[in-house]
Design a protein around this motif. Structure first.
Motif, PDB file in Angstrom:
ATOM      1  N   ASN A 147     -25.874  11.681  -6.312  1.00 12.49           N
ATOM      2  CA  ASN A 147     -26.721  11.277  -7.434  1.00 12.49           C
ATOM      3  C   ASN A 147     -27.467  12.460  -8.032  1.00 12.49           C
ATOM      4  O   ASN A 147     -28.661  12.386  -8.351  1.00 12.49           O
ATOM      5  N   ASN A 149     -27.119  16.168 -10.732  1.00 13.10           N
ATOM      6  CA  ASN A 149     -26.588  16.511 -12.056  1.00 13.10           C
ATOM      7  C   ASN A 149     -25.105  16.855 -12.022  1.00 13.10           C
ATOM      8  O   ASN A 149     -24.404  16.693 -13.024  1.00 13.10           O
ATOM      9  N   VAL A 150     -24.619  17.344 -10.887  1.00 15.38           N
ATOM     10  CA  VAL A 150     -23.186  17.654 -10.819  1.00 15.38           C
ATOM     11  C   VAL A 150     -22.371  16.364 -10.885  1.00 15.38           C
ATOM     12  O   VAL A 150     -21.347  16.296 -11.571  1.00 15.38           O
ATOM     13  N   ARG A 191     -26.543   7.104  -2.182  1.00 12.62           N
ATOM     14  CA  ARG A 191     -26.885   6.423  -0.928  1.00 12.62           C
ATOM     15  C   ARG A 191     -28.317   5.897  -0.940  1.00 12.62           C
ATOM     16  O   ARG A 191     -28.707   5.126  -0.078  1.00 12.62           O
ATOM     17  N   ARG A 192     -29.101   6.348  -1.952  1.00 10.61           N
ATOM     18  CA  ARG A 192     -30.461   5.814  -2.084  1.00 10.61           C
ATOM     19  C   ARG A 192     -30.576   5.118  -3.453  1.00 10.61           C
ATOM     20  O   ARG A 192     -29.582   4.712  -4.020  1.00 10.61           O
ATOM     21  N   GLU A 203     -29.415  15.011 -19.244  1.00  8.60           N
ATOM     22  CA  GLU A 203     -28.055  14.857 -18.739  1.00  8.60           C
ATOM     23  C   GLU A 203     -27.720  13.374 -18.539  1.00  8.60           C
ATOM     24  O   GLU A 203     -26.625  12.925 -18.847  1.00  8.60           O
ATOM     25  N   GLY A 349     -32.268  23.689  -8.349  1.00  8.29           N
ATOM     26  CA  GLY A 349     -32.902  24.273  -9.525  1.00  8.29           C
ATOM     27  C   GLY A 349     -31.887  24.537 -10.619  1.00  8.29           C
ATOM     28  O   GLY A 349     -30.690  24.511 -10.396  1.00  8.29           O
TER      29      GLY A 349
HETATM   30  P1  NAP Z   1     -28.273  17.851  -5.802  1.00 10.47           P
HETATM   31  O1  NAP Z   1     -29.129  17.799  -7.003  1.00 10.47           O
HETATM   32  O2  NAP Z   1     -28.856  18.384  -4.549  1.00 10.47           O
HETATM   33  O3  NAP Z   1     -27.725  16.368  -5.529  1.00 10.47           O
HETATM   34  C1  NAP Z   1     -26.936  16.088  -4.404  1.00 10.47           C
HETATM   35  C2  NAP Z   1     -26.782  14.581  -4.272  1.00 10.47           C
HETATM   36  O4  NAP Z   1     -25.873  14.340  -3.204  1.00 10.47           O
HETATM   37  C3  NAP Z   1     -28.064  13.854  -3.935  1.00 10.47           C
HETATM   38  O5  NAP Z   1     -28.111  12.668  -4.694  1.00 10.47           O
HETATM   39  C4  NAP Z   1     -27.901  13.536  -2.445  1.00 10.47           C
HETATM   40  O6  NAP Z   1     -28.525  12.351  -2.047  1.00 10.47           O
HETATM   41  C5  NAP Z   1     -26.409  13.346  -2.366  1.00 10.47           C
HETATM   42  N1  NAP Z   1     -25.884  13.519  -1.026  1.00 10.47           N
HETATM   43  C6  NAP Z   1     -26.052  14.580  -0.195  1.00 10.47           C
HETATM   44  N2  NAP Z   1     -25.375  14.398   0.943  1.00 10.47           N
HETATM   45  C7  NAP Z   1     -24.773  13.190   0.831  1.00 10.47           C
HETATM   46  C8  NAP Z   1     -23.930  12.443   1.682  1.00 10.47           C
HETATM   47  N3  NAP Z   1     -23.569  12.910   2.882  1.00 10.47           N
HETATM   48  N4  NAP Z   1     -23.479  11.226   1.270  1.00 10.47           N
HETATM   49  C9  NAP Z   1     -23.849  10.758   0.060  1.00 10.47           C
HETATM   50  N5  NAP Z   1     -24.634  11.421  -0.809  1.00 10.47           N
HETATM   51  C10 NAP Z   1     -25.093  12.622  -0.415  1.00 10.47           C
HETATM   52  O7  NAP Z   1     -26.973  18.737  -6.015  1.00 10.47           O
HETATM   53  P2  NAP Z   1     -25.989  18.960  -7.246  1.00 10.47           P
HETATM   54  O8  NAP Z   1     -25.798  17.743  -8.068  1.00 10.47           O
HETATM   55  O9  NAP Z   1     -24.827  19.633  -6.621  1.00 10.47           O
HETATM   56  O10 NAP Z   1     -26.764  20.017  -8.146  1.00 10.47           O
HETATM   57  C11 NAP Z   1     -27.110  21.313  -7.638  1.00 10.47           C
HETATM   58  C12 NAP Z   1     -28.177  21.923  -8.531  1.00 10.47           C
HETATM   59  O11 NAP Z   1     -27.622  22.289  -9.791  1.00 10.47           O
HETATM   60  C13 NAP Z   1     -29.301  20.967  -8.826  1.00 10.47           C
HETATM   61  O12 NAP Z   1     -30.518  21.643  -8.837  1.00 10.47           O
HETATM   62  C14 NAP Z   1     -28.965  20.464 -10.221  1.00 10.47           C
HETATM   63  O13 NAP Z   1     -30.046  19.984 -10.961  1.00 10.47           O
HETATM   64  C15 NAP Z   1     -28.356  21.711 -10.827  1.00 10.47           C
HETATM   65  N6  NAP Z   1     -27.498  21.348 -11.971  1.00 10.47           N
HETATM   66  C16 NAP Z   1     -28.086  21.285 -13.188  1.00 10.47           C
HETATM   67  C17 NAP Z   1     -27.326  20.911 -14.271  1.00 10.47           C
HETATM   68  C18 NAP Z   1     -27.984  20.830 -15.629  1.00 10.47           C
HETATM   69  O14 NAP Z   1     -29.155  21.162 -15.736  1.00 10.47           O
HETATM   70  N7  NAP Z   1     -27.293  20.401 -16.656  1.00 10.47           N
HETATM   71  C19 NAP Z   1     -25.985  20.582 -14.133  1.00 10.47           C
HETATM   72  C20 NAP Z   1     -25.411  20.647 -12.863  1.00 10.47           C
HETATM   73  C21 NAP Z   1     -26.202  21.032 -11.773  1.00 10.47           C
HETATM   74  P3  NAP Z   1     -29.901  12.341  -1.223  1.00 10.47           P
HETATM   75  O15 NAP Z   1     -30.980  12.583  -2.231  1.00 10.47           O
HETATM   76  O16 NAP Z   1     -29.943  10.993  -0.619  1.00 10.47           O
HETATM   77  O17 NAP Z   1     -29.800  13.450  -0.210  1.00 10.47           O
END
Ligand code: NAP
Length: 430
Positions: A147, A149-150, A191-192, A203, A349
């Motif tokens: 859940n 942004n990716v 999962r939450r 986004e 971030g």
């Molecule tokens: P993220 O923001 O850390 O989100 C990871 C998600 O995966 C969370 O919802 C987490 O849920 C879930 N998760 C983790 N382990 C899991 C599991 N075993 N089973 C099910 N769900 C699980 O990571 P991200 O989306 O890869 O993004 C990385 C960073 O890049 C972030 O800071 C993001 O904002 C940034 N980004 C920004 C943009 C933009 O600004 N346009 C675009 C892409 C990425 P829980 O909360 O329950 O742990």
């Protein structure tokens, strides 16, 4: 003269270089294993988010200053070791990002058709490591796990029509495969709940404006509206989007379902993924999710896990396995060795978060190295690479690659990227 090597030419690397290059008597080498710079900007940021990618112009400004040099197509670890760099430079800054997926540790996760977001995002962005991924886009259902942004980027890219990629630099192989795909049902699994998402409002809002796809949220998953007041303003805006999606379901051919309180517990299929088994969850007082024992299945021919990234460890460099990043004291790993950006903080971030981070590490390096220790620096690296018959790609070379990519672009696209290292090198006559 002081010599600094920065390993990785993404945002954290160039923001660090930007601070360092303002100092006197300094030479900075930005080393990348690819012949092309900008890391996450080129191969991570979504191809339909060109305004975010435009920050690369700022990095170009830094790259073109007299005391900064791009050393492309040199792999640290194989072409040159960290120990060698530490011997040659007053400081070595690891800005290697977090390009590997956190593993999805459930039964069936290794079935064909289960792909991490690093690979899928790399595929549609033309990263040479993933150009041949060929994700199975032949079934109507796709499950996107996570859940953040990716997950939103991935769901949006899957849902868009060819026309909606106008002005983007999505690569041809992805454009064609997506245009031909029968994907109709995209599930984003969290999962939450809605109050625990890691999605930013802009986004999330984009999902409400897609041509043939509409987001769907089960109103029963939403907390009481009054509870939104305790959220910080950005989160409140995001949750407002979810409320709008729940209140105004729009019938369109492609559905993007938000499955909240939905934890994937197994992936099943006969030789390839066919379905994801999901367990419903509840949250405890600390907002951690727990399975309820109740499960359901989602039909999916492709599962993309977007559950966060990790920095690949480098032998000999202290590493925090639990957090998937280098172990450092605020950026200092070992004498002469530093980490910045996701390699230091872990993968969180936005691009902009790396600006103060790069500035801080740049200042820390300047303070630590003083006037320099008379190390060999640039000429030393050049001699070592020449000895090994390695000819780095220069920034001037990269600009020729870029010109060729721009010249190859049709239909108003900004560029048609080369998706293999061979093609990039061929463009500069190698
Ligand atoms: P993220 O923001 O850390 O989100 C990871 C998600 O995966 C969370 O919802 C987490 O849920 C879930 N998760 C983790 N382990 C899991 C599991 N075993 N089973 C099910 N769900 C699980 O990571 P991200 O989306 O890869 O993004 C990385 C960073 O890049 C972030 O800071 C993001 O904002 C940034 N980004 C920004 C943009 C933009 O600004 N346009 C675009 C892409 C990425 P829980 O909360 O329950 O742990």
């Amino acid at each position: 003269m002081r010599h600094v090597a920065i390993v990785g030419s993404g945002p954290a690397g160039y923001y660090t270089a930007e601070t360092l290059q303002k100092a006197d008597d300094i030479a900075i080498d930005v080393i990348d294993r690819l012949p092309v710079p900008y890391g996450l900007i080129r191969t991570g940021v979504a191809p339909d988010h060109q305004s975010i990618k435009a920050v690369s112009r700022r990095y170009e400004g830094t790259a073109l200053t007299d005391n900064v040099r791009f050393v492309g197509h040199v792999a640290v670890g194989s072409d040159v070791t960290i120990d060698e760099l530490v011997g040659l430079y007053d400081a070595v800054v690891l800005a290697t990002g977090a390009p590997h997926d956190r593993p999805l540790d459930i039964p069936g996760a290794s079935l064909p058709g289960v792909i991490g977001s690093a690979a899928f995002v790399g595929w549609y962005n033309g990263h040479p490591d993933y150009a041949d991924l060929d994700p199975p886009l032949d079934a109507p259902g796709v499950a996107v796990i996570g859940n953040g942004n990716v997950a939103l980027d991935v769901a949006r890219i899957l849902a868009k029509t060819p026309d909606e990629f106008a002005g983007s630099d999505i690569v041809a192989h992805a454009r064609d495969a997506l245009a031909a795909s029968p994907v109709r049902h995209i599930h984003i699994l969290g999962r939450r709940g809605p109050h625990q998402i890691a999605m930013t409002p802009k986004e999330l809002g984009e999902l409400g404006h897609l041509e043939r796809a509409s987001p769907r949220v089960d109103p029963a998953d939403l907390p009481d509206e009054g509870d939104d007041a305790m959220l910080e303003p950005g989160m409140r805006k995001s949750v407002t989007h979810l409320r709008q999606f729940a209140a105004n379901p729009v019938a369109k051919p492609v559905t993007i379902d938000f499955d909240f309180f939905a934890m994937p517990v197994a992936i099943e299929g006969d030789g390839r993924v066919e379905r994801v088994i999901v367990e419903r969850t509840t949250l405890d007082a600390e907002l951690r999710s727990h399975g309820t024992g109740e499960t359901y299945a989602i039909d999916a021919g492709l599962v993309i896990s977007c559950i966060g990234y990790q920095t690949p460890p480098i032998p000999g460099v202290p590493y925090e396995h639990g957090r998937g990043r280098f172990a450092s004291d605020e950026g200092r790993i070992l004498p002469g060795l530093y980490a910045v950006g996701w390699a230091r903080r872990g993968p969180s971030g936005t691009i902009g978060t790396n600006k103060p981070d790069g500035a801080r590490i740049g200042e820390m390096v300047l303070e630590d190295i003083g006037r320099g220790a008379g190390k060999a620096g640039r000429p030393g690296l050049d001699a070592l690479l020449a000895d090994r018959n390695i000819a780095p790609v220069t920034f001037r070379d990269w600009r020729r690659i870029e010109e060729a990519e721009v010249a190859a672009a049709l239909d108003g696209r900004p560029r048609e990227k080369f998706t293999s290292i061979e093609a990039m090198l061929e463009a500069i006559g190698r």
